[in-house]
Write an enzyme that holds these catalytic residues in place. Structure first.
Site, PDB file in Angstrom:
ATOM      1  N   TYR A 129       0.890  -1.246  -0.015  1.00  0.00           N
ATOM      2  CA  TYR A 129      -0.068   0.023   0.023  1.00  0.00           C
ATOM      3  C   TYR A 129       0.837   1.384   0.113  1.00  0.00           C
ATOM      4  O   TYR A 129       0.213   2.448  -0.355  1.00  0.00           O
ATOM      5  CB  TYR A 129      -0.942   0.020   1.183  1.00  0.00           C
ATOM      6  CG  TYR A 129      -2.118  -1.221   0.948  1.00  0.00           C
ATOM      7  CD1 TYR A 129      -3.023  -0.919   0.188  1.00  0.00           C
ATOM      8  CD2 TYR A 129      -1.911  -2.189   1.497  1.00  0.00           C
ATOM      9  CE1 TYR A 129      -4.015  -1.951  -0.034  1.00  0.00           C
ATOM     10  CE2 TYR A 129      -2.843  -3.211   1.581  1.00  0.00           C
ATOM     11  CZ  TYR A 129      -3.856  -2.990   0.502  1.00  0.00           C
ATOM     12  OH  TYR A 129      -4.763  -4.058   0.321  1.00  0.00           O
ATOM     13  N   PHE A 418     -10.847  -4.172  10.010  1.00  0.00           N
ATOM     14  CA  PHE A 418     -11.890  -3.891   9.280  1.00  0.00           C
ATOM     15  C   PHE A 418     -11.434  -4.139   7.747  1.00  0.00           C
ATOM     16  O   PHE A 418     -10.348  -4.369   7.539  1.00  0.00           O
ATOM     17  CB  PHE A 418     -12.464  -2.463   9.322  1.00  0.00           C
ATOM     18  CG  PHE A 418     -11.256  -1.331   9.300  1.00  0.00           C
ATOM     19  CD1 PHE A 418     -11.199  -0.853   7.877  1.00  0.00           C
ATOM     20  CD2 PHE A 418     -10.732  -0.799  10.277  1.00  0.00           C
ATOM     21  CE1 PHE A 418     -10.182   0.173   7.838  1.00  0.00           C
ATOM     22  CE2 PHE A 418      -9.767   0.230  10.091  1.00  0.00           C
ATOM     23  CZ  PHE A 418      -9.454   0.480   8.712  1.00  0.00           C
TER      24      PHE A 418
END
Length: 418
Positions: A129, A418
């Site tokens: 990322y 999450f």
């Protein structure tokens, strides 16, 4: 024959395509390939058109991406709008075709247009990322407490401050947990919001995965009855041949609004009959847990890793949203290949507030948006990053000025996956 990259259709899915999208998610996360009707029904209640992206090779979904609205707590307690990213997969048969890049760019552009100040995610793998501008903004540490050597002798018998521990059921948690969490998140940078779906999913009211096991729930109530702490945990039932218990209490989540509540819940877990180990689950690296024990060495670090990743989309809003313990100014040159945060900014900060404005003044500290994200919540040191060559001082001493402004006395923490 391998299909050309342009033949792969990357687009928002329709609700009718949710079962196929979930099948691809299962494949990417190595779950059972089949998707139950119950999971589809439960996920349908959360479906938001435009925020579920899929890459389709013909009728088959081969990459997935989802985002949802979130708030992340900045230093000082302001709740910052965030684009939370989850469910990211690319099937092994379709790697190196730019699918994640196409989905990520589409989502981040939409987040910017919505006015989100940052994007967030929990990274399954570290190297992915950073190339999209995300930086590791918090980290997490897990401890295993060896109860027999913790020094709790005689065994802890309850809070000595007038408070009490109550075992409660899932319905109680759904009623009392959200208000407690809201108090905790307003004092802890890095904590993210929990909607009603989160509370239903984590208390079994919604069953997405077939192997759900209800945990135990315990509340700490202060002397006046106020709920100030909550823990969810599982306990195994393990014995050795000479009838000695070797039970492990594994914490799924523990939040507390006060140190007294936190202490009481940890000591409660260490006092459960037959429990000889307590596994903490992910905590802040400077968590108080070891120091609650008479012998802190009984708490052994078993995992330490990055946790919440942040992508700054709006430098001005991100820097003005947080508080600063000291006073000073700094001119930052921020590089961002995607263009969202690229520019030069002057930060003027004090205990009374902060302003961040575009400027043409000479830069004092130059850094990529990745490093700005690592500094934003106060966890990383600009001096450390300068030593690594990841930020550049255009004025001698600028990294120390950045640390004096940005670092926090307690480390940020995100308790959620999450």
């Amino acid at each position: 024959m391998t299909r050309a990259h342009s033949d792969i259709d990357v687009r928002p899915i329709t609700e009718a395509e949710l079962p196929e999208w979930l099948r691809a998610v299962h494949t990417g996360f190595l779950r059972e390939p089949s998707v139950s009707d119950e999971e589809v029904e439960a996920r349908s209640t959360q479906f938001e058109p435009g925020r579920y992206l899929g890459a389709f090779d013909g009728a088959r979904c081969v990459a997935t991406f989802r985002s949802f609205a979130q708030e992340v707590t900045a230093v000082g307690g302001e709740l910052v709008s965030a684009d939370a990213i989850s469910g990211v997969t690319v099937t092994a048969t379709h790697r190196r075709r730019g699918l994640l890049t196409r989905m990520m760019n589409r989502d981040l552009e939409a987040a910017r247009d919505r006015g989100d100040a940052v994007a967030t995610l929990i990274a399954a793998e570290y190297p992915i990322y950073g190339r999209y501008g995300f930086g590791a903004a918090t980290s997490a540490t897990e401890w295993t407490v060896e109860v027999p050597r913790a020094g709790l002798d005689p065994r802890w018998s309850g809070p000595d401050d007038g408070g009490r521990i109550d075992i409660v059921d899932a319905e109680d948690v759904r009623k009392l947990g959200p208000e407690l969490h809201d108090r905790v998140r307003r004092t802890t940078p890095g904590v993210v919001s929990r909607d009603d779906w989160w509370w239903q999913l984590n208390t079994g009211a919604v069953r997405v995965f077939p192997k759900w096991t209800e945990p135990y729930f315990a509340l700490y109530r202060a002397a006046d009855g106020t709920v100030e702490g909550l823990v969810a945990y599982e306990v195994d039932d393990k014995w050795v041949n000479d009838k000695q218990p070797l039970g492990t209490a594994s914490v799924q989540g523990l939040i507390a609004a006060t140190p007294a509540a936190e202490r009481a819940l940890w000591l409660y877990l260490c006092s459960i009959d037959w429990v000889t180990q307590v596994k903490s689950g992910p905590r802040a690296p400077d968590d108080l847990l070891p120091l609650f024990l008479p012998d802190p060495r009984a708490a052994r670090i078993t995992t330490q890793s990055d946790w919440l990743w942040v992508r700054i989309l709006d430098v001005i809003r991100a820097l003005e949203s947080r508080t600063y313990e000291g006073a000073g100014s700094l001119v930052l040159e921020v590089a961002d290949r995607a263009g969202f945060a690229d520019g030069r900014y002057r930060l003027e900060a004090s205990a009374q507030g902060a302003s961040c404005t575009p400027t043409t003044e000479s830069a004092e500290l130059a850094l990529d948006v990745v490093e700005l994200a690592r500094l934003w919540l106060g966890d990383e040191s600009a001096v450390r990053l300068a030593a690594l060559g990841l930020v550049r001082e255009e004025r001698a001493g600028a990294a120390r000025v950045a640390d004096a402004l940005l670092r926090t006395s307690r480390r940020p923490w995100c308790p959620d996956m999450f």
